[in-house]
Design a protein around this motif. Sequence first.
Motif, short mmCIF file in Angstrom:
data_model
loop_
_atom_site.label_atom_id
_atom_site.label_comp_id
_atom_site.label_asym_id
_atom_site.label_seq_id
_atom_site.Cartn_x
_atom_site.Cartn_y
_atom_site.Cartn_z
N TYR A 1 10.20 7.86 -0.19
CA TYR A 1 8.96 8.21 -1.13
C TYR A 1 8.27 6.82 -0.61
CZ TYR A 1 11.25 11.44 -3.57
OH TYR A 1 12.03 12.26 -3.57
N ARG A 2 7.11 6.73 0.28
CA ARG A 2 5.48 6.10 0.89
C ARG A 2 4.88 6.81 0.54
NH1 ARG A 2 8.94 3.04 5.65
NH2 ARG A 2 10.24 2.70 4.63
N TYR A 3 3.86 6.42 -0.25
CA TYR A 3 2.13 6.58 -0.06
C TYR A 3 1.47 6.13 1.84
CZ TYR A 3 -1.99 8.40 -1.58
OH TYR A 3 -3.35 8.81 -1.87
N GLU A 4 1.73 7.35 2.26
CA GLU A 4 1.41 7.28 3.42
C GLU A 4 0.62 7.79 4.20
OE1 GLU A 4 4.23 5.11 6.32
OE2 GLU A 4 5.79 6.20 6.29
N ARG A 5 0.14 8.04 5.41
CA ARG A 5 -0.76 8.74 6.05
C ARG A 5 0.15 10.00 6.94
NH1 ARG A 5 -6.10 8.94 9.17
NH2 ARG A 5 -6.28 7.17 7.84
N LYS B 1 0.90 -1.21 -0.29
CA LYS B 1 0.15 -0.29 0.23
C LYS B 1 0.82 1.84 0.03
CE LYS B 1 -1.38 -1.01 4.80
NZ LYS B 1 -1.87 -1.59 6.36
N GLU B 2 2.15 0.94 -0.17
CA GLU B 2 2.36 2.11 0.57
C GLU B 2 3.99 3.23 -0.88
OE1 GLU B 2 5.23 2.29 3.71
OE2 GLU B 2 3.14 1.42 5.12
N THR B 3 3.87 1.93 -2.23
CA THR B 3 4.57 2.43 -3.27
C THR B 3 4.28 3.40 -3.44
OG1 THR B 3 3.92 0.37 -4.34
CG2 THR B 3 6.74 0.69 -3.13
N GLY C 1 6.39 13.30 12.40
CA GLY C 1 7.46 12.66 11.65
C GLY C 1 6.85 11.16 10.99
N ARG C 2 5.63 12.07 10.13
CA ARG C 2 5.43 11.07 8.79
C ARG C 2 5.74 11.52 8.05
NH1 ARG C 2 5.14 4.95 9.18
NH2 ARG C 2 4.80 5.89 11.58
N ASN C 3 5.58 11.04 7.03
CA ASN C 3 5.96 12.11 5.93
C ASN C 3 5.42 10.94 4.21
OD1 ASN C 3 6.18 14.51 6.56
ND2 ASN C 3 8.27 13.79 7.14
#
Length: 418
Positions: A110-114, A62-64, A118-120
């Motif tokens: 790069y990660r497609y996260e919420r 779910k994050e790439t 400290g989370r980008n």
Amino acid sequence: MIIKPKGTYDIVDKEAIKMQRINHLIDYFCEFYNYDYIRTPIFEASELFHRSVGESSDIVTKETYDFKDRGERDLTLRPEGTAGVVRSFIENKMYGSNLPRKFYYNGPMYRYERPGNGRNREFTQFGVEILGSNDPAIDAEIISMPYRLFEELGFKDLTVKINNLGDKKDRAKYRDALVEYLTPHIKELCSDCQKRFTTNPLRILDCKVDGDSVVLKNAPSILDYQSEDSNNRFKKVLEYLNYLDIDYEVDKTLVRGLDYYDYTVFEIVSDLSILKGSSTIAAGGRYNNLVESLGGPSTPCMGFACGLERIGLAMDEFEEIKKRPLDCYIMYINEEEKLKAIMLAQDLRISGVSVDYDTTGKSLKSQFKEADRKNAQLLIILNSEDLQKGLINVKDNLTKEEKKIDENEIIDYIVSNG
Ligand code: ATP
Ligand code: MG
């Protein structure tokens, strides 16, 4: 107005000063630990991450950031640094001699996260990879190096959480035992864990939702499923950490989110409240099978990665972040003095003195204020009359003492007093 994409940020002013300071310390530390700098591409073939990080990992599922380029190639913005370094190690046939290779990298991931504290989606990782040694001393070094670096930045009360995943066989035995234990409890787990139960049951231990549940607390421990060799190896790592005076805690539920780990895995955790929700500042482990699974010869490796933004957040707690004072500010009024200012600035700058001067037509009074604003240590106050006599006016901005210095000696004077 066009605004930046969600989960990205501009590094400027105070944030930029912090990043420069961290980067400087990283380069400094890595030189003394004898790690070579490596830079690999920011995008790679998507397959590289599917095969290394793992098909069932959170990152790949779910994050790439995946895209096709104009030549229809499947590419991915790198979500982490290890896969690229290993790909480069194999592609450039570095396995032949001079092992172990010790590398460090520092760059955007790069990660497609919420996005959150400290989370980008675009963030920076500094990491180290040591390829070609299975010595437990390497495990101890990979853990102690970032620990000492963080201490140097101002962190106190760091904890290393460490676990031993053993080799593939040990993990298979444990996996069976865990599945048997969890089978009657599946319904009590979150929906993600119910999926993990079939794809990757070990990862259930790492779940942020179920992590503290009684079911998982009573789960069998992976440490009870290790071969004697694996156990002895882990004991040696812990022994070295004791000698290096590293504060660690064995955490039998630590499994890490990437598929390629075996034997030692660890996280370095800070208890600062400003890092709530993102208290892990560095994490890593051993990956003795990854090189081979990507097509190279069997090569034992170990590495870690740390997020610079989380370190940046913490640095606000340690000290007031300020720009370094300017060594020297040059003042002038007329064109003749300005020409001298421009030439002097160049000579001083290449002599290692930080220098600036006005380029917005400020009055002399405003130039004094500007010098104070820039926290300038020395002021050069040019005036045509003195210049004709070959003299230059220098004022110490702290003591307010003024001196006239011979034009030919001005560089030496500023260098030794600046
Ligand atoms: P988390 O459990 O916090 O999601 P992770 O296990 O996904 O972390 P790793 O892949 O091990 O993290 O990455 C190592 C380090 O990189 C983390 O400890 C953290 O400092 C940093 N990091 C990871 N993801 C992000 C992100 N989205 N934004 C900022 N930093 C990150
Ligand atoms: Mg994550």
